[in-house]
Design a protein around this motif. Structure first.
Motif, PDB file in Angstrom:
ATOM      1  N   GLY A  44       0.790  -1.220   0.000  1.00 51.16           N
ATOM      2  CA  GLY A  44       0.000   0.000   0.000  1.00 51.16           C
ATOM      3  C   GLY A  44       0.819   1.265   0.000  1.00 51.16           C
ATOM      4  O   GLY A  44       0.695   2.091  -0.911  1.00 51.16           O
ATOM      5  N   ASP A  45       1.683   1.426   0.993  1.00 57.79           N
ATOM      6  CA  ASP A  45       2.481   2.651   1.073  1.00 57.79           C
ATOM      7  C   ASP A  45       3.480   2.730  -0.072  1.00 57.79           C
ATOM      8  O   ASP A  45       3.710   3.798  -0.644  1.00 57.79           O
ATOM      9  N   LEU A  46       4.095   1.592  -0.379  1.00 59.49           N
ATOM     10  CA  LEU A  46       5.090   1.579  -1.450  1.00 59.49           C
ATOM     11  C   LEU A  46       4.439   1.912  -2.789  1.00 59.49           C
ATOM     12  O   LEU A  46       4.966   2.716  -3.571  1.00 59.49           O
ATOM     13  N   ALA A  47       3.287   1.313  -3.051  1.00 58.07           N
ATOM     14  CA  ALA A  47       2.588   1.598  -4.308  1.00 58.07           C
ATOM     15  C   ALA A  47       2.182   3.066  -4.377  1.00 58.07           C
ATOM     16  O   ALA A  47       2.342   3.711  -5.420  1.00 58.07           O
ATOM     17  N   ALA A  48       1.692   3.602  -3.281  1.00 53.57           N
ATOM     18  CA  ALA A  48       1.291   5.009  -3.280  1.00 53.57           C
ATOM     19  C   ALA A  48       2.485   5.919  -3.538  1.00 53.57           C
ATOM     20  O   ALA A  48       2.397   6.890  -4.303  1.00 53.57           O
ATOM     21  N   HIS A  49       3.607   5.580  -2.905  1.00 60.43           N
ATOM     22  CA  HIS A  49       4.827   6.373  -3.121  1.00 60.43           C
ATOM     23  C   HIS A  49       5.245   6.328  -4.592  1.00 60.43           C
ATOM     24  O   HIS A  49       5.562   7.365  -5.195  1.00 60.43           O
ATOM     25  N   GLN A  50       5.220   5.117  -5.158  1.00 57.10           N
ATOM     26  CA  GLN A  50       5.690   4.976  -6.548  1.00 57.10           C
ATOM     27  C   GLN A  50       4.725   5.636  -7.533  1.00 57.10           C
ATOM     28  O   GLN A  50       5.159   6.192  -8.543  1.00 57.10           O
ATOM     29  N   HIS A  51       3.441   5.557  -7.261  1.00 55.40           N
ATOM     30  CA  HIS A  51       2.476   6.234  -8.142  1.00 55.40           C
ATOM     31  C   HIS A  51       2.692   7.742  -8.100  1.00 55.40           C
ATOM     32  O   HIS A  51       2.616   8.429  -9.134  1.00 55.40           O
ATOM     33  N   ALA A  52       2.972   8.249  -6.912  1.00 54.86           N
ATOM     34  CA  ALA A  52       3.226   9.690  -6.794  1.00 54.86           C
ATOM     35  C   ALA A  52       4.499  10.069  -7.549  1.00 54.86           C
ATOM     36  O   ALA A  52       4.551  11.110  -8.224  1.00 54.86           O
ATOM     37  N   MET A  53       5.510   9.215  -7.468  1.00 52.72           N
ATOM     38  CA  MET A  53       6.760   9.487  -8.193  1.00 52.72           C
ATOM     39  C   MET A  53       6.521   9.443  -9.702  1.00 52.72           C
ATOM     40  O   MET A  53       7.080  10.255 -10.454  1.00 52.72           O
ATOM     41  N   ALA A  54       5.700   8.483 -10.153  1.00 54.13           N
ATOM     42  CA  ALA A  54       5.416   8.387 -11.593  1.00 54.13           C
ATOM     43  C   ALA A  54       4.697   9.646 -12.078  1.00 54.13           C
ATOM     44  O   ALA A  54       5.000  10.172 -13.157  1.00 54.13           O
ATOM     45  N   ARG A  55       3.758  10.119 -11.279  1.00 60.83           N
ATOM     46  CA  ARG A  55       3.060  11.361 -11.666  1.00 60.83           C
ATOM     47  C   ARG A  55       4.050  12.512 -11.728  1.00 60.83           C
ATOM     48  O   ARG A  55       4.016  13.326 -12.651  1.00 60.83           O
ATOM     49  N   LEU A  56       4.920  12.567 -10.740  1.00 59.02           N
ATOM     50  CA  LEU A  56       5.888  13.660 -10.678  1.00 59.02           C
ATOM     51  C   LEU A  56       6.836  13.632 -11.873  1.00 59.02           C
ATOM     52  O   LEU A  56       7.107  14.645 -12.512  1.00 59.02           O
ATOM     53  N   VAL A  57       7.337  12.437 -12.184  1.00 56.45           N
ATOM     54  CA  VAL A  57       8.386  12.320 -13.204  1.00 56.45           C
ATOM     55  C   VAL A  57       7.803  12.347 -14.617  1.00 56.45           C
ATOM     56  O   VAL A  57       8.373  12.950 -15.524  1.00 56.45           O
ATOM     57  N   VAL A  58       6.632  11.731 -14.805  1.00 46.30           N
ATOM     58  CA  VAL A  58       6.161  11.498 -16.175  1.00 46.30           C
ATOM     59  C   VAL A  58       4.923  12.302 -16.550  1.00 46.30           C
ATOM     60  O   VAL A  58       4.911  13.005 -17.572  1.00 46.30           O
ATOM     61  N   THR A  59       3.885  12.209 -15.745  1.00 45.35           N
ATOM     62  CA  THR A  59       2.587  12.638 -16.277  1.00 45.35           C
ATOM     63  C   THR A  59       2.083  13.969 -15.778  1.00 45.35           C
ATOM     64  O   THR A  59       1.256  14.584 -16.431  1.00 45.35           O
TER      65      THR A  59
END
Lengths: 303, 173
Positions: free
Chosen positions: B3-18
């Motif tokens: 849960g926390d790891l996925a949320a962190h990575q989704h936030a990073m993906a938004r930050l870096v890519v989208t």
């Protein structure tokens, strides 16, 4: 042939590796007298497997590598596993490894301790996960699966970082050691990535190396970098800096069983030139202090 | 479990890519994005040289690559990713880029399956041979263009230039 990482029969002289594209036999012939290990990237050897999204390893490259493996230790170093992605690591990469291990005698293999995909998106970079208990359990569990699946040593490499440290319960070195202890995998220490971390996120290299268990280190990477303002970039497009070679020597003195591998991307080989690459490999070997021979062996030679 | 790891990575993906935040990115984030774009450009330029040259000719590479990078489900393997890129370029609004992308996709398909599986008809907004010759020249020595062969009359539309994937003689060396 070089012993696998963790083998009790460490090579009596430093083991040197070279990252090989798998498609340049002329270059390989030039570097072969100067190396003990050839490191290939399975992701660089793919061809389409049909009209869909599948890829497979190029049969011609596999046949070439099977021949190479008769003369020198071949190891694999991938870039698309994304072992730290919460949604799952890459099944496509594991299928490539299945093909590779079926066709070539691969002494050990390695990947990056990070993630390149999240939320279905490619990030274009390796990012490091938070060093949390959740990430440790996830990554160590997957690494253990990989160790069991292929029955050969598996190493995880520290990635170069630009963004602020994500933090976590473990220290930088403590996380690497904890993943190794919980999974049975080893550590591939990329010393240029450490230098990038020092410049970009303030890593204390001396402290990190002092804390890292040298018994876990099965391989050391050296490569070229480039400065962008105050940031150090990991580019693999040239020769390694003297400071990078010196740092590899410092770590190798603590982990003399580890192979030290010079990495260069295939696209940069023509510009750098085979002569310069050979000089780099010679310099690397000269910088490493040979591991002392076991007492019995030394006595046998003397007698 | 994640849960926390996925949320962190989704936030990073938004930050870096989208989802670039409004205003200038931090220097570190800007560099990270530039590195990703450079690697992507290196691969796509090598695997889709004609389409890349067509986009560059019109100053559209950055726009299309940025749009492409934000798509979910991209393959990490260039043989697949290049086809995904060509599909996007073929759907782009520019008629010439679209025709070149469809042509290049047909070349890749022909390499994969040399036996013809049917015609691929491409509508060109202009005569394709002159365009492809110019683009191949821009690509440098990695592409060579053979002498043009005559189009079968049935393959030429009265309103637009059309070609099947076997025309003209543009081969990868």
């Amino acid at each position: 042939m070089t012993s696998a990482p963790g083998s009790p029969t460490a090579a009596p002289r430093p083991s040197i590796g070279f990252s090989y594209s798998g498609r340049d036999p002329a270059l390989l012939a030039r570097v072969l007298p100067h190396i003990d290990v050839v490191e290939i990237n399975p992701d660089d050897l793919t061809v389409p497997a049909g009209a869909g999204d599948a890829v497979r390893l190029d049969p011609a490259a596999l046949a070439h590598l099977a021949e190479v493996a008769a003369d020198v230790t071949v190891v694999a170093h991938g870039v698309t596993l994304s072992i730290g992605t919460a949604e799952g690591m890459s099944a496509a990469y594991l299928r490539l490894l299945d093909e590779l291990f079926a066709a070539v005698d691969v002494a050990w293999h390695s990947e990056h301790l990070g993630y390149t995909r999240a939320a279905g998106l490619l990030l274009g970079n390796f990012l490091d996960p938070p060093r949390s208990g959740e990430a440790l359990d996830l990554i160590a569990g997957r690494a253990a699966q990989i160790v069991a699946r292929y029955g050969r040593p598996f190493l995880l490499e520290n990635v170069a970082r630009l963004l602020p440290d994500p933090g976590g319960d473990h220290t930088f070195a403590g996380f690497l050691d904890a993943v190794a202890a919980a999974s049975g995998c080893g550590v591939l220490a990329d010393v240029h990535n450490l230098q990038c971390d020092e410049a970009n996120v303030g890593l204390d290299i001396d402290g990190a190396l002092a804390a890292l268990d040298p018994r876990n280190v099965g391989e050391i990477h050296v490569s070229a970098g480039r400065w962008e303002g105050r940031y150090r970039m990991d580019v693999h497009t040239g020769l390694a800096d003297d400071t990078t070679v010196a740092l590899a020597a410092v770590l190798h003195a603590r982990a003399p069983h580890a192979t030290v591998t010079f990495e260069i991307i295939p696209q940069a080989v023509a510009a750098v030139g085979a002569d310069a690459i050979v000089d780099q490999l010679r310099a690397l070997r000269a910088a490493l202090v040979p591991a002392p021979l076991p007492a019995g062996v030394a006595a046998g030679v003397a007698g | 479990m994640t849960g926390d790891l996925a949320a962190h990575q989704h936030a990073m993906a938004r930050l870096v890519v989208t989802d670039p935040a409004p205003g200038p990115a931090s220097p570190e984030l800007a560099l990270l994005r530039a590195i990703g774009a450079d690697w992507q450009a290196l691969g796509l330029r090598a695997h889709c040289p004609l389409t890349w040259a067509a986009l560059a000719r019109q100053g559209q590479t950055d726009r299309v690559v940025t749009r492409f990078s934000a798509q979910p489900g991209l393959s990490q393997h260039l043989h697949v990713q290049s086809r995904q890129f060509l599909a996007l370029a073929a759907a782009d609004g520019d008629a010439l880029v679209s025709a070149v992308a469809r042509f290049e996709r047909s070349l890749l398909d022909a390499e994969l399956s040399p036996a013809p599986t049917g015609d691929v008809v491409i509508d060109w907004p202009t005569h394709p041979v002159a365009v492809l010759e110019e683009l191949a020249t821009r690509c440098g020595p990695s592409l060579r263009v053979g002498p043009p062969r005559p189009f079968p009359p049935s393959r030429i539309s009265s309103r637009s230039w059309r070609s099947s994937r076997s025309n003209p003689g543009c081969d990868r060396s």
